[in-house]
Write an enzyme that holds these catalytic residues in place. Structure first.
Site, short mmCIF file in Angstrom:
data_model
loop_
_atom_site.label_atom_id
_atom_site.label_comp_id
_atom_site.label_asym_id
_atom_site.label_seq_id
_atom_site.Cartn_x
_atom_site.Cartn_y
_atom_site.Cartn_z
N GLN A 1 28.45 34.00 29.59
CA GLN A 1 27.17 34.89 29.89
C GLN A 1 27.50 36.32 30.57
O GLN A 1 27.08 37.15 29.65
CB GLN A 1 26.39 34.17 31.04
CG GLN A 1 25.92 32.71 30.93
CD GLN A 1 24.73 32.79 30.05
OE1 GLN A 1 24.82 33.10 28.83
NE2 GLN A 1 23.59 32.41 30.60
N ILE A 2 28.47 36.46 31.13
CA ILE A 2 28.82 37.98 31.80
C ILE A 2 29.74 38.68 30.68
O ILE A 2 29.21 39.66 30.63
CB ILE A 2 29.40 37.58 33.22
CG1 ILE A 2 28.53 37.00 34.23
CG2 ILE A 2 30.03 39.25 33.44
CD1 ILE A 2 29.37 37.22 35.53
N HIS B 1 33.01 38.68 49.18
CA HIS B 1 31.87 38.34 48.22
C HIS B 1 31.58 36.79 48.61
O HIS B 1 31.64 36.06 47.75
CB HIS B 1 32.29 38.51 46.75
CG HIS B 1 31.07 38.19 45.87
ND1 HIS B 1 29.77 38.77 45.97
CD2 HIS B 1 31.01 37.31 44.74
CE1 HIS B 1 29.11 38.43 45.02
NE2 HIS B 1 29.77 37.51 44.32
O1 TXD Z 1 29.66 39.76 41.35
C1 TXD Z 1 30.47 38.64 40.65
N1 TXD Z 1 31.82 38.71 41.12
C2 TXD Z 1 29.78 37.49 40.14
C3 TXD Z 1 30.76 36.56 39.92
C4 TXD Z 1 28.47 37.32 40.07
C5 TXD Z 1 28.15 36.12 39.27
C6 TXD Z 1 28.91 35.26 38.83
N2 TXD Z 1 30.55 35.51 39.12
C7 TXD Z 1 31.28 34.35 38.46
O2 TXD Z 1 31.66 34.93 37.34
C8 TXD Z 1 30.89 33.29 38.25
O3 TXD Z 1 30.83 32.33 39.39
C9 TXD Z 1 32.18 32.72 37.39
O4 TXD Z 1 33.13 32.31 38.10
C10 TXD Z 1 32.55 34.03 36.32
C11 TXD Z 1 31.67 33.76 35.03
O5 TXD Z 1 30.49 33.79 34.98
P1 TXD Z 1 29.78 33.26 33.67
O6 TXD Z 1 28.23 33.29 34.01
O7 TXD Z 1 29.94 34.43 32.90
O8 TXD Z 1 30.42 31.88 33.40
P2 TXD Z 1 30.18 31.21 32.03
O9 TXD Z 1 29.09 31.49 31.04
O10 TXD Z 1 30.65 29.77 31.97
O11 TXD Z 1 31.49 31.82 31.32
C12 TXD Z 1 32.91 31.69 31.53
C13 TXD Z 1 33.77 31.41 30.43
C14 TXD Z 1 33.43 30.39 29.33
O12 TXD Z 1 33.25 31.08 28.03
C15 TXD Z 1 34.73 29.50 29.13
O13 TXD Z 1 34.93 29.05 27.95
C16 TXD Z 1 35.58 30.73 29.62
O14 TXD Z 1 34.98 31.39 30.80
N3 TXD Z 1 36.91 29.98 29.92
C17 TXD Z 1 38.09 30.78 29.82
N4 TXD Z 1 38.47 31.94 29.20
C18 TXD Z 1 39.70 32.09 29.15
N5 TXD Z 1 40.72 31.41 29.60
C19 TXD Z 1 40.37 30.32 30.16
N6 TXD Z 1 41.58 29.51 30.68
C20 TXD Z 1 38.98 29.90 30.23
N7 TXD Z 1 38.76 28.95 30.91
C21 TXD Z 1 37.14 28.91 30.70
#
Ligand code: TXD
Length: 321
Positions: A13-14, A176
């Site tokens: 999502q992000i 945070h």
């Molecule tokens: O302000 C802030 N810091 C935040 C942080 C505010 C809101 C949410 N925040 C955190 O960002 C949230 O708690 C999550 O830990 C992250 C990412 O949030 P998002 O909403 O983008 O999560 P998604 O949509 O689940 O996307 C995460 C992606 C997903 O597509 C997975 O397939 C991928 O991460 N993923 C990976 N990518 C690369 N490498 C590995 N190993 C991997 N595992 C999962």
């Protein structure tokens, strides 16, 4: 001058909104990486096909291969699970630490000179882990949380006072988590203290204090408020905007003073831990941490928040990271 290259690790999502914002602002060529096959390719194809309408010509591409992030100037990491209703950020620790370790090893190998902004939760622990695994210098490893938390605080103040959010300056420091510290005394509307405006509005100091306390509490819980409404994940537009502001300050060497999760080296009485503090962001990443005087109550809230970060880092060490 060659175009900058920005790698986004995590195409959820992000990550998707980040690719769109960074592309549309032409900050550089964007490579979106995810482990899920076809997902980053699909998202970036969709974004690239909007370029003719939005008038940008940087390239926005997707990949499942870390080799494609080679030569990145900036890496922004969102890989990891988001919260579901009822979860705290800290509940994500063991799952996301495993993911972050893997990401850090790959960034170290394929983009060893990049400046890195981490977004994944629990934020302060993930930044600490990335720094440890990558061995990158502290100026090149930071986290995004404070820009978003401050933006949320500013939004509630603007709504309460009936003024444009553009004129509100408000800052949130600390970790945070639920112990973050919105700074009441420094919050202002074009220089006018917010507390003074509230006291004039309500003609009652106690009521003004109550209203401010409610805004502070809502700010601390604002992430959870969105999670509860979305039900399937957490906030993503505002975290992406916030990281884009940091990215822009670094890539364009703007030297904006933004609340940043930075490694402290004695500042604010903290040594060797990451926490949210005002920092100048420019071409060298975190160029300096800016100290400001905190009164006894603010310092004790800040210390309490840093203690929560310390506990999280200890928990992470106990899990073997
Ligand atoms: O302000 C802030 N810091 C935040 C942080 C505010 C809101 C949410 N925040 C955190 O960002 C949230 O708690 C999550 O830990 C992250 C990412 O949030 P998002 O909403 O983008 O999560 P998604 O949509 O689940 O996307 C995460 C992606 C997903 O597509 C997975 O397939 C991928 O991460 N993923 C990976 N990518 C690369 N490498 C590995 N190993 C991997 N595992 C999962």
């Amino acid at each position: 001058m060659a175009r900058k290259k920005i790698a986004l690790i995590g195409g959820g999502q992000i990550g998707g909104v980040l690719a769109q914002l960074i592309g549309a602002r032409q900050l550089g060529d964007v490579v979106l990486f995810d482990i899920v096959e076809d997902l980053p390719q699909g998202k970036t194809l969709d974004i690239a096909e909007a370029a003719a309408v939005d008038n940008f010509d940087v390239s926005v591409t997707g990949t499942n291969n870390y080799k494609d992030i080679a030569g990145s100037d900036l890496v922004i990491i969102t890989a990891g699970l988001p919260r579901k209703p009822g979860m705290s950020r800290d509940d994500l620790l063991s799952t996301n630490a495993k993911i972050m370790k893997n990401v850090a090893e790959n960034v170290r190998e394929f983009a060893p000179n990049a400046i890195v902004i981490i977004i994944s939760n629990p934020l302060d622990a993930m930044v600490t882990l990335f720094k440890k695994v990558s061995g990158f210098p502290a100026n090149r490893v930071m986290g995004q949380a404070g820009v978003l938390d401050s933006s949320r605080f500013a939004t509630f103040i603007a709504w309460e006072l009936g003024v444009s959010v553009k004129d509100v300056n408000a800052m949130v420091l600390g970790g945070h988590g639920d112990t973050m510290v919105p700074l009441i005394r420094y919050a202002n509307v074009n220089g006018i203290p917010v507390m003074e405006m509230l006291e004039r509005k309500y003609k009652d100091k106690t009521k003004a204090k109550e209203v401010m306390t409610a805004m502070v509490e809502r700010t601390k819980m604002a992430g959870g408020e969105v999670v509860k409404l979305l039900k399937t994940g957490s906030a993503f537009y505002s975290p992406a905007s916030s990281a884009t502001a940091m990215a822009e300050s670094i890539l364009l060497d703007e030297k904006r003073l933004l609340p940043t999760c930075a490694l402290l080296n004695g500042e604010f009485g903290v040594n060797g831990y990451y926490a949210g503090v005002p920092a100048v962001l420019g071409a060298n990443g975190v160029e300096r941490v800016v100290e400001l005087s905190l009164d006894a109550e603010e310092q004790s809230l800040f210390d309490n928040s840093v203690n929560a970060v310390k506990k999280l880092v200890e928990d992470m060490a106990r899990l073997g990271f």
